[in-house]
Each structure stands twice: as structure tokens, then as C-alpha cells.
Write an enzyme that holds these catalytic residues in place. Structure first.
Site, short mmCIF file in Angstrom:
data_model
loop_
_atom_site.label_atom_id
_atom_site.label_comp_id
_atom_site.label_asym_id
_atom_site.label_seq_id
_atom_site.Cartn_x
_atom_site.Cartn_y
_atom_site.Cartn_z
N VAL A 182 0.86 -1.18 0.00
CA VAL A 182 0.00 0.00 0.00
C VAL A 182 0.90 1.23 0.00
CG1 VAL A 182 -1.74 1.33 1.27
CG2 VAL A 182 -1.88 -1.17 1.20
N ALA A 206 4.33 4.12 3.14
CA ALA A 206 3.90 2.88 2.47
C ALA A 206 4.06 1.73 3.45
CB ALA A 206 4.75 2.63 1.23
N LYS A 207 3.53 0.60 3.12
CA LYS A 207 3.77 -0.62 3.90
C LYS A 207 3.45 -1.80 3.01
CE LYS A 207 4.96 -1.55 8.21
NZ LYS A 207 5.90 -0.75 9.02
N GLY A 208 4.13 -2.93 3.28
CA GLY A 208 3.87 -4.13 2.51
C GLY A 208 3.82 -5.34 3.41
#
Ligand code: NAD
Length: 411
Positions: free
Chosen positions: A56, A101-103
Site C-alpha cells: 500500500v 507505504a507498507k507491505g
């Protein structure tokens, strides 16, 4: 409340002060991109397994998207969205030129061999490589990932795009990682506590008592550094056990046990306590440095600490936040308190861009400057706007993101 609703709940409190209008608010709440990918990976057995991954990208008005990649079996898109949004506000609070962001990849890393994790990481890079890069989106380690995954990550990305060490941070030192990154979040927590205590007129760390929940990367470094500065660690815990000693626990000997990976954590260091008891220990500063959601409406009334330093991400639920605030407990919010990690990630990215290596002394000195400055800005805005430190931290971050967005022009 889901994790994303929790983050938005805090944002809404800051929106009420910032008066930005519904259109801008909606824009700040909405991630720019949400990807779901399917990764087909061959296991050591020869069989193929399909894993689901997320990335995201929340906001990049102030610079490339930035945030870790988590390998965990319970993560979902809502949580990744929440963590991506938190990264936007965290990078803005400490004023580093990144967005958020992050994943995540749904998997049980403990059940995968190193070779399987390597193939999974490389598959993830092949799925994401067009939307990441040193000037687009820069991942980093998170829960379940480490420098090893970042080494495979940079290698796979460079096979596709050529030399680009700045595509991820948290790399091994030999691949362009930064000195001081391991300790950065715990050290940043120390600097945040030190500065906020001073601003609150509460004096120094030396002589104060601390309870630290979680003795992993963040908690262990925070405890050791607090003790080195003269703070007395009276309680420590991990997922299995906890220990209490009003005379002080020797953080260095716990560190040796932790490094050996021994299960007999804290044996002989004091009386055993549960994690629930640790949160209610009589101390000056409580440092939750393990999981999210540990302080709730149910247990917030039992907290006896005067200060809470949120070293973990969202350890306090919105309901508990309200109770603690009414009881006069001063909370140092996560987006400020644990921003030391992403700050040193930024230093790593700068060193990669400059083809330079900073000394650990320089990394730590720059980190102290960034953390102290952020604490002072959050503190003065909280006085000016007459809001608590969490609302003030979100307000400061929002102001910075909105300023960058407006200057780019709405289109
Ligand atoms: P870690 O896995 O190294 O350590 C976590 C610690 O918490 C371990 O001691 C573990 O035993 C303990 N723990 C797990 N479950 C627990 C439970 N139910 N009760 C009590 N203790 C429990 O993780 P970390 O890197 O130290 O991260 C800790 C927190 O800080 C997480 O919330 C993470 O998101 C946040 N954080 C980490 C960084 C970083 O740079 N590592 C940066 C920002 C925020």
C-alpha cells in the site's frame, strides 16, 4: 475499530483542529495505490505454493513512499493500509523527505527455510519492481523480515534495473546498510523520552523508574540505553515471561541472554510477573515495545506510570488513550516515539545516494538532532493548539503533508 479506523480516528481529532475541509481530508485518508499480488514459489519439497502479498502506497507528496515489508500469517489489507498511513505521518513528524507505504506477505516465516524465504522475496521483487525504486518507493524490514531479506531484495531489483542500493533500507552493512540502524528505534525512543521529560519540566532520565514490555530489537535497545543513562529498569517482559525488581534489573545481562536466544529469559533477575502485571507496575515511565493494542479500556485504569512512551506501533487503543489522558498520563505517541528507525533508514538512503559511509557517531548525533527537533515542534504545537501530544504530532504531520500537496498544485 479496525487498525485503519483507529489511525483515521486520531487523524479526525487533528482534522478538527486543522480545519482543512472535507475534500483535503478525504485526500489525506485515501491511499494512492493498493496492490495485491500472487507469488508462486517453489518450496524445497519441489511443490509450488501461492502466497498473497500487499503493497500500500499511501502518500508521496513529501518524497518517495517509504515503509517496511512484513512476513506474517495474520496480516490483512486493512492493517497494511493503516501502517502505510502511519508511515506518512511518521516521516512528516521527523521531517524526512519521504511519504508512507507498507507491505506484507501472508506466510509463516518460521516454517520457511532460508532458501524458500529467498525465493519468496525475489518473487515479491519481480511482482513489485515497476512501482518501487530509490526515488519511487523504498521498502525496509518489518515484523518477520530482516537484513537477509533486504540483501536478496536489492540483488533481485539490481538484476532487473542495475545498481540501486537505495531501493531498500535495513540492508546488511556489506551491501550498503548503515551503522547504528539496529539500535535506531530504541535509541530514538531514548531521545524522545529524554526530550519530552525535559519539556514537561520532569527532569532527567537518571533516577527515574521504567517498565519495558518486549525485549526484542526495540525494547532491548531502549532498556539498555535508558539504563546506561542512569534510568532504573524495574520490569521487563517478552512473549513468554516477565521479571520485576524494584532495585533495578541489569539490562546488559538480559541482553546477553537475549543474544544467545535463551528461553530462561531473566532467570534470577527478580520476581516473575505477567505481561498484564507489567503494564500496571509502579514506575515513572511505561515503555510498551512489543505489540499493538496492549493498553485497552479494560486495563488503562490500572496503569500507574506517569508517562507512556509508545515504542511499539499503536500499543494504546483509542478508548485507552482517552482514559489515560483524562487521568493525566502523558503519552509520547508512536509516530514520534518510534520514528528513530525510519530516520536512520533515511540516513542509509542518503549514504547510498552519496556513495558514502557515515560513522556510528555521526548517525547517532544526527538522529538525536532529528528526534529532539521533532519533540520540540510537537510540544510547542500542543501548547499552542491546546491539544495532547498525539493530536499535536498528527497535526504537525498533516500541516507538512498538506503544505507539500498544495505547493505541487491540486490536479
Ligand atoms: P521484535 O520481534 O524484535 O521484538 C518483539 C518483542 O516483543 C519480543 O521480545 C517478543 O518476545 C515480545 N512479545 C511478543 N509478543 C508479546 C506479548 N504478547 N507480550 C509481551 N511481549 C511480547 O520486534 P521489534 O522490532 O522490537 O518491534 C517491536 C514493536 O516496535 C513492534 O510494534 C514494531 O512494529 C515496532 N517498531 C519497530 C521498529 C524497528 O525498527 N524494529 C520501528 C518502529 C516500530
Amino acid at each position: 475499530m479496525t487498525p485503519f479506523e483507529q489511525t483515521n480516528f486520531y487523524l479526525a481529532k487533528a482534522f478538527a483542529v486543522a480545519n482543512l475541509g472535507a475534500d483535503v481530508e478525504r485526500m489525506l485518508l485515501t491511499p494512492r495505490r493498493e496492490l495485491q499480488v500472487k507469488l508462486v514459489v517453489q518450496l524445497d519439497s519441489g511443490a509450488f505454493k501461492t502466497f498473497t502479498g500487499f503493497r500500500v502506497q499511501h502518500d508521496n507528496a513529501r518524497g518517495p513512499f517509504k515503509g517496511g515489508i512484513r512476513f506474517h500469517h495474520e496480516v490483512n489489507l486493512d492493517e497494511v493500509r493503516s501502517l502505510a498511513s502511519l508511515m506518512t505521518w511518521k516521516t512528516a513528524v521527523v521531517d524526512i523527505p519521504f511519504g508512507g507505504a507498507k507491505g506484507a506477505v501472508l506466510c509463516k516465516p518460521a516454517e520457511l527455510s532460508a532458501n524458500e524465504k529467498q525465493r519468496l522475496t525475489r518473487a515479491l521483487v519481480r511482482a513489485l519492481h515497476e512501482v518501487i525504486g530509490p526515488d519511487k518507493d523504498i521498502p525496509a524490514p518489518d515484523v518477520g523480515t530482516s537484513a537477509s531479506e533486504m540483501g536478496w531484495f536489492v540483488d533481485e531489483f539490481e538484476l532487473l534495473h542495475g545498481f540501486a542500493p537505495g531501493v531498500v533500507t535495513g540492508k546488511p552493512l556489506a551491501l550498503g546498510g548503515s551503522l547504528g540502524r539496529d539500535a535506531a528505534t530504541g535509541r530514538g525512543t531514548l531521545f524522545a523520552i529524554r526530550e519530552i521529560l525535559r519539556l514537561a519540566g520532569a527532569g532527567e532520565i537518571a533516577g527515574k523508574t521504567f517498565a519495558v514490555q518486549g525485549f526484542g530489537n526495540v525494547g532491548a535497545w531502549a532498556a539498555r540505553l535508558i539504563a546506561a543513562e542512569g534510568g532504573r529498569i524495574v520490569a521487563v517482559s517478552n512473549s513468554r515471561t516477565g521479571v520485576y525488581n524494584q532495585n533495578g534489573i541489569d539490562a546488559e545481562s538480559l541482553w546477553l541472554t537475549y543474544q544467545k536466544g535463551e528461553k530462561s529469559f531473566a532467570a534470577g533477575a527478580g520476581e516473575p510477573i505477567t505481561n498484564a502485571e507489567l503494564l500496571a507496575v509502579d514506575c515513572d515511565v511505561l515503555v510498551p515495545a512489543a505489540l499493538g493494542g496492549v493498553l485497552t479500556a479494560e486495563n488503562a485504569g490500572r496503569v500507574r506510570a506517569k508517562y507512556i512512551a509508545e515504542a511499539a506501533n499503536h500499543p494504546v487503543t483509542p478508548e485507552a488513550d482517552e482514559i489515560l489522558r483524562k487521568r493525566g498520563v502523558l503519552l509520547i505517541p508512536d509516530i514520534l516515539c518510534n520514528a528513530g528507525g525510519v530516520t536512520v533508514s533515511y540516513f542509509e538512503w542518503v549514504q547510498n545516494a552519496q556513495r558514502a559511509t557515515w560513522t556510528e557517531l555521526k548517525v547517532n548525533a544526527e538522529l538525536e538532532l532529528k528526534m529532539a527537533e521533532a519533540c520540540r515542534s510537537v510540544w510547542s504545537l500542543s501548547q499552542e493548539a491546546k491539544v495532547d501530544l498525539r493530536t499535536s504530532a498528527f497535526l504537525l504531520a498533516i500541516q507538512r503533508v498538506v503544505a507539500a500537496t498544495r505547493l505541487r498544485g491540486f490536479h
